[in-house]
Design a protein around this motif. Structure first.
Motif, PDB file in Angstrom:
ATOM      1  N   THR A  94       7.554  29.269 -34.690  1.00  0.00           N
ATOM      2  CA  THR A  94       6.209  29.225 -34.116  1.00  0.00           C
ATOM      3  C   THR A  94       5.406  30.465 -34.478  1.00  0.00           C
ATOM      4  OG1 THR A  94       7.025  30.226 -32.061  1.00  0.00           O
ATOM      5  CG2 THR A  94       6.947  27.811 -32.165  1.00  0.00           C
ATOM      6  N   ALA A  95       6.047  31.417 -35.150  1.00  0.00           N
ATOM      7  CA  ALA A  95       5.379  32.646 -35.583  1.00  0.00           C
ATOM      8  C   ALA A  95       5.999  33.097 -36.902  1.00  0.00           C
ATOM      9  CB  ALA A  95       5.499  33.740 -34.530  1.00  0.00           C
ATOM     10  N   PRO A  96       5.745  32.376 -37.985  1.00  0.00           N
ATOM     11  CA  PRO A  96       6.425  32.664 -39.259  1.00  0.00           C
ATOM     12  C   PRO A  96       6.168  34.068 -39.800  1.00  0.00           C
ATOM     13  CG  PRO A  96       4.639  31.080 -39.563  1.00  0.00           C
ATOM     14  CD  PRO A  96       4.857  31.205 -38.098  1.00  0.00           C
ATOM     15  N   PHE A  97       4.964  34.609 -39.612  1.00  0.00           N
ATOM     16  CA  PHE A  97       4.690  35.965 -40.074  1.00  0.00           C
ATOM     17  C   PHE A  97       5.536  36.984 -39.307  1.00  0.00           C
ATOM     18  CE2 PHE A  97       1.191  34.087 -42.243  1.00  0.00           C
ATOM     19  CZ  PHE A  97       0.816  34.979 -43.244  1.00  0.00           C
ATOM     20  N   SER A  98       5.648  36.772 -38.008  1.00  0.00           N
ATOM     21  CA  SER A  98       6.471  37.670 -37.195  1.00  0.00           C
ATOM     22  C   SER A  98       7.932  37.588 -37.625  1.00  0.00           C
ATOM     23  CB  SER A  98       6.345  37.312 -35.713  1.00  0.00           C
ATOM     24  OG  SER A  98       5.024  37.478 -35.266  1.00  0.00           O
ATOM     25  N   ASP A  99       8.441  36.372 -37.864  1.00  0.00           N
ATOM     26  CA  ASP A  99       9.823  36.204 -38.294  1.00  0.00           C
ATOM     27  C   ASP A  99      10.067  36.873 -39.639  1.00  0.00           C
ATOM     28  OD1 ASP A  99      10.379  34.785 -36.006  1.00  0.00           O
ATOM     29  OD2 ASP A  99      10.079  32.816 -36.937  1.00  0.00           O
ATOM     30  N   ALA A 100       9.094  36.764 -40.535  1.00  0.00           N
ATOM     31  CA  ALA A 100       9.236  37.387 -41.844  1.00  0.00           C
ATOM     32  C   ALA A 100       9.311  38.911 -41.721  1.00  0.00           C
ATOM     33  CB  ALA A 100       8.071  36.978 -42.742  1.00  0.00           C
ATOM     34  N   LEU A 101       8.430  39.487 -40.904  1.00  0.00           N
ATOM     35  CA  LEU A 101       8.442  40.938 -40.722  1.00  0.00           C
ATOM     36  C   LEU A 101       9.724  41.404 -40.042  1.00  0.00           C
ATOM     37  CD1 LEU A 101       4.739  41.583 -39.677  1.00  0.00           C
ATOM     38  CD2 LEU A 101       5.876  42.402 -41.748  1.00  0.00           C
ATOM     39  N   ASN A 102      10.208  40.633 -39.083  1.00  0.00           N
ATOM     40  CA  ASN A 102      11.462  40.980 -38.424  1.00  0.00           C
ATOM     41  C   ASN A 102      12.618  40.992 -39.423  1.00  0.00           C
ATOM     42  OD1 ASN A 102      10.251  41.240 -35.930  1.00  0.00           O
ATOM     43  ND2 ASN A 102      10.691  39.133 -35.308  1.00  0.00           N
ATOM     44  N   GLY A 136     -13.969  35.566 -43.895  1.00  0.00           N
ATOM     45  CA  GLY A 136     -13.854  35.387 -42.449  1.00  0.00           C
ATOM     46  C   GLY A 136     -13.924  33.936 -42.031  1.00  0.00           C
ATOM     47  N   GLY A 137     -14.711  33.140 -42.762  1.00  0.00           N
ATOM     48  CA  GLY A 137     -14.815  31.721 -42.439  1.00  0.00           C
ATOM     49  C   GLY A 137     -13.587  30.936 -42.847  1.00  0.00           C
ATOM     50  N   VAL A 138     -12.977  31.333 -43.968  1.00  0.00           N
ATOM     51  CA  VAL A 138     -11.813  30.599 -44.468  1.00  0.00           C
ATOM     52  C   VAL A 138     -10.547  30.979 -43.706  1.00  0.00           C
ATOM     53  CG1 VAL A 138     -10.303  30.274 -46.468  1.00  0.00           C
ATOM     54  CG2 VAL A 138     -12.791  30.274 -46.768  1.00  0.00           C
ATOM     55  N   ILE A 139     -10.310  32.288 -43.572  1.00  0.00           N
ATOM     56  CA  ILE A 139      -9.072  32.746 -42.930  1.00  0.00           C
ATOM     57  C   ILE A 139      -9.272  32.814 -41.423  1.00  0.00           C
ATOM     58  CG2 ILE A 139      -7.377  34.601 -42.740  1.00  0.00           C
ATOM     59  CD1 ILE A 139      -7.954  35.345 -45.593  1.00  0.00           C
ATOM     60  N   GLY A 140      -8.719  31.867 -40.727  1.00  0.00           N
ATOM     61  CA  GLY A 140      -8.785  31.857 -39.273  1.00  0.00           C
ATOM     62  C   GLY A 140      -7.407  32.057 -38.691  1.00  0.00           C
ATOM     63  N   THR A 141      -7.011  31.169 -37.808  1.00  0.00           N
ATOM     64  CA  THR A 141      -5.683  31.261 -37.199  1.00  0.00           C
ATOM     65  C   THR A 141      -4.674  30.341 -37.883  1.00  0.00           C
ATOM     66  OG1 THR A 141      -6.436  29.632 -35.573  1.00  0.00           O
ATOM     67  CG2 THR A 141      -6.527  31.951 -34.937  1.00  0.00           C
ATOM     68  N   GLY A 142      -5.156  29.392 -38.674  1.00  0.00           N
ATOM     69  CA  GLY A 142      -4.266  28.413 -39.283  1.00  0.00           C
ATOM     70  C   GLY A 142      -3.233  29.009 -40.213  1.00  0.00           C
ATOM     71  N   ILE A 143      -3.621  30.042 -40.968  1.00  0.00           N
ATOM     72  CA  ILE A 143      -2.700  30.632 -41.922  1.00  0.00           C
ATOM     73  C   ILE A 143      -1.467  31.200 -41.235  1.00  0.00           C
ATOM     74  CG2 ILE A 143      -3.934  32.842 -41.833  1.00  0.00           C
ATOM     75  CD1 ILE A 143      -1.999  31.310 -44.816  1.00  0.00           C
ATOM     76  N   PHE A 144      -1.575  31.561 -39.963  1.00  0.00           N
ATOM     77  CA  PHE A 144      -0.447  32.158 -39.255  1.00  0.00           C
ATOM     78  C   PHE A 144       0.635  31.138 -38.913  1.00  0.00           C
ATOM     79  CE2 PHE A 144      -3.918  35.097 -38.590  1.00  0.00           C
ATOM     80  CZ  PHE A 144      -3.315  36.327 -38.782  1.00  0.00           C
ATOM     81  N   LEU A 145       0.303  29.855 -39.025  1.00  0.00           N
ATOM     82  CA  LEU A 145       1.284  28.799 -38.757  1.00  0.00           C
ATOM     83  C   LEU A 145       1.580  27.946 -39.981  1.00  0.00           C
ATOM     84  CD1 LEU A 145       0.014  27.505 -35.273  1.00  0.00           C
ATOM     85  CD2 LEU A 145       1.971  28.982 -35.712  1.00  0.00           C
ATOM     86  N   LEU A 146       0.730  28.016 -40.990  1.00  0.00           N
ATOM     87  CA  LEU A 146       0.826  27.103 -42.132  1.00  0.00           C
ATOM     88  C   LEU A 146       2.158  27.176 -42.873  1.00  0.00           C
ATOM     89  CD1 LEU A 146      -0.756  24.925 -43.554  1.00  0.00           C
ATOM     90  CD2 LEU A 146      -1.755  26.680 -45.043  1.00  0.00           C
ATOM     91  N   PRO A 147       2.736  28.353 -43.151  1.00  0.00           N
ATOM     92  CA  PRO A 147       4.021  28.373 -43.874  1.00  0.00           C
ATOM     93  C   PRO A 147       5.121  27.582 -43.171  1.00  0.00           C
ATOM     94  CG  PRO A 147       3.039  30.558 -43.891  1.00  0.00           C
ATOM     95  CD  PRO A 147       2.211  29.729 -42.943  1.00  0.00           C
ATOM     96  N   ALA A 148       5.142  27.617 -41.849  1.00  0.00           N
ATOM     97  CA  ALA A 148       6.144  26.857 -41.115  1.00  0.00           C
ATOM     98  C   ALA A 148       5.896  25.356 -41.253  1.00  0.00           C
ATOM     99  CB  ALA A 148       6.137  27.260 -39.644  1.00  0.00           C
ATOM    100  N   THR A 149       4.638  24.968 -41.241  1.00  0.00           N
ATOM    101  CA  THR A 149       4.295  23.552 -41.389  1.00  0.00           C
ATOM    102  C   THR A 149       4.697  23.028 -42.758  1.00  0.00           C
ATOM    103  OG1 THR A 149       2.400  23.890 -39.921  1.00  0.00           O
ATOM    104  CG2 THR A 149       2.417  21.879 -41.229  1.00  0.00           C
ATOM    105  N   LEU A 150       4.538  23.857 -43.781  1.00  0.00           N
ATOM    106  CA  LEU A 150       4.845  23.438 -45.147  1.00  0.00           C
ATOM    107  C   LEU A 150       6.334  23.475 -45.454  1.00  0.00           C
ATOM    108  CD1 LEU A 150       1.987  25.298 -47.078  1.00  0.00           C
ATOM    109  CD2 LEU A 150       2.076  22.871 -46.477  1.00  0.00           C
ATOM    110  N   ALA A 151       7.092  24.226 -44.669  1.00  0.00           N
ATOM    111  CA  ALA A 151       8.508  24.452 -44.982  1.00  0.00           C
ATOM    112  C   ALA A 151       9.305  23.152 -45.054  1.00  0.00           C
ATOM    113  CB  ALA A 151       9.127  25.388 -43.944  1.00  0.00           C
TER     114      ALA A 151
END
Length: 493
Positions: free
Chosen positions: A274-282, A38-53
């Protein structure tokens, strides 16, 4: 294997030393592991793949290297936690190995990280809440953030059991869907989506270093259970297990989800997402309804992370205050929790959050980079403390085990240096200034306790210790005033 006697610094921070220590130990292995996740996984992971792309698939390699480094640090926490099952984690380890000033700097550095990082989580959390509310005014965002910070604070203030239960539930609710994306997404990967290995086309080392630096802060929180060791049942065993299990779980979902998203969303599209997880699921299942699902996941993830970090923002100064390294108010307890630390930490987080919204949101990115550096400092002291113990105190008959532990400590320490370097010169400089601002606090706390420095030891001409000079009086600490001066030939050192 045989060990040296218990560390001298453990007496003040030993898990069994405080009143009601047994009553406070209410976190089992599952809840302790959930605290790490819970401490490690916050909101950052939801944007990180786009940042790294924009760096290309080299970022996957960087993610792997940072994940290995994070696991090494978690293993070090496990070894130190078994030896010193004390509240404060890295603070207790640094204090035991290097003295109270090193312990103070570690506690101060982590404390900065905790409440600054909470502001970052809150700001990202507001964006996902606004997917549904659309309160886009500055005042509206501040109100949402206040709710996001107040709820975890109230849960923590209600007691450790409630905090642990809330953490376990939110961790399950956010971790299972993320793992679903990470695993199911692998079956929808198309190699053409990944893009070039080094998308920026520059130096391989520079691209690897930069993308790795972006990953570092995502692992902040692996020390969570070590800091809250006194709240954990059987800490000698469970601190180590929870640290490693939690880090492995986070590494798995981080790596697999990043690979899955990069393989299901075209690189050019992912860079602007701005929502890489959503785009992946779509892309996997079609439609556009997944944005709401992922926004809800991010909201749960954010409030769960804030719940865990609200506890940590109070636990470190609590341990330091109990040892006289932080103002005494931080050790006040209510419902089994250090409530002053919770309230002060939350208030400081609110201030940083408000500054972000009222003045400059871009400036806050610089603050987060600074938080990355302050995150690393406690890790560095912990790796150094483990190395110090192995070199100076360990007595072992198993050379292979000693060599393994030495290797882990050395590589872990080198990893922390790499993380500092990757944060950039500007962030390192500003973080150093913030760290040095703690020195006046240290002086104030010591002065309030009438402690003005270490006693001086007197030695005779042969080098033998013959007495101690009280630094506050200038007289032999072992004699009455009338028995001063020291014997002929004695020297002060």
């Amino acid at each position: 294997m045989s060990h040296a006697p218990a560390p001298s610094g453990a007496s003040k921070t030993d898990a069994s030393s405080g009143p009601g220590a047994e009553d406070d130990a209410t976190l089992g292995l599952a809840q302790a592991t959930a605290l790490v996740i819970g401490g490690v996984i916050g909101t950052g992971i939801f944007l990180l793949p786009a940042t790294l792309a924009k760096y290309g698939t080299i970022s996957i390699l960087a993610f792997g290297l940072v994940s290995v480094g994070a696991l090494l640090i978690a293993m070090i926490f496990g070894k130190l936690g078994a030896r010193i099952p004390a509240s404060g984690g890295p603070y207790a380890y640094a204090r035991d190995a290097f003295g109270e000033f090193a312990g103070f700097l570690t506690a101060w550095s982590f404390w900065l990280t905790a409440w600054i990082g909470n502001a970052g989580i809150a700001v990202a959390w507001v964006g996902y809440v606004n997917y549904f509310l659309h309160w886009d005014s500055t005042l509206g965002k501040i109100v949402i953030a206040l709710v996001g910070l107040t709820v975890p604070a109230m849960v923590n203030l209600s007691g450790v059991k409630n905090m642990g239960a809330f953490q376990l539930v939110t961790t399950v609710l956010k971790f299972v869907p993320l793992l679903f994306v990470a695993i199911v997404g692998l079956f929808f990967i198309e190699s053409v989506n990944f893009g070039p290995f080094n998308a920026e086309g520059g130096s391989f080392i520079d691209a690897l270093q930069t993308s790795a630096a972006l990953v570092v802060f995502a692992y902040s929180g692996i020390e969570a259970v070590a800091i809250a060791a006194e709240k954990v049942r059987n800490p000698e065993k469970n601190v180590a297990l929870a640290s490693v299990y939690g880090t492995l779980a986070c590494a798995a979902v981080y790596m697999l989800s990043t690979i899955a998203i990069m393989g299901t969303v075209p690189n050019a599209e992912l860079q602007n997402s701005t929502a890489p997880f959503s785009d992946a699921l779509n892309n996997m299942f079609g439609g556009s309804a997944w944005g709401g699902v992922m926004a809800a996941m991010a909201i749960i993830s954010g409030v769960g992370a804030l719940n865990g970090w609200t506890m940590l923002v109070a636990e470190m100064p609590y341990a330091a205050a109990r040892d006289g390294m932080f103002p005494a108010a931080f050790q006040k307890m209510r419902n089994g929790v250090p409530y002053v630390g919770i309230m002060v930490g939350t208030a400081l987080t609110v201030i940083v959050m408000a500054i972000n919204y009222l003045w400059s949101e871009d400036a806050f990115e610089t603050i987060l980079l600074m938080a990355t550096v302050t995150t690393v400092i406690p890790y560095m002291f912990s790796a150094a403390a483990q190395l110090f113990w192995l070199v100076t105190r360990e007595r072992t008959v198993d050379r292979a085990d000693l060599a393994k532990n030495m290797t882990i400590a050395i590589v872990g320490f080198a990893f922390t240096l790499w993380m500092v370097y990757g944060s950039g010169a500007d962030a390192v400089l500003k973080s150093l200034i913030m760290l040095l601002l703690g020195i006046p606090v240290y002086i104030w706390v010591k002065a309030s306790r009438n402690e003005y420095g270490p006693n001086e030891v007197m030695h005779d001409a042969s080098g033998k210790a013959v007495g101690t000079i009280d630094s506050t009086t200038g007289m032999d600490a072992g004699k009455h005033p009338g028995e001063w001066p020291p014997p002929d030939g004695a020297a002060r050192t």
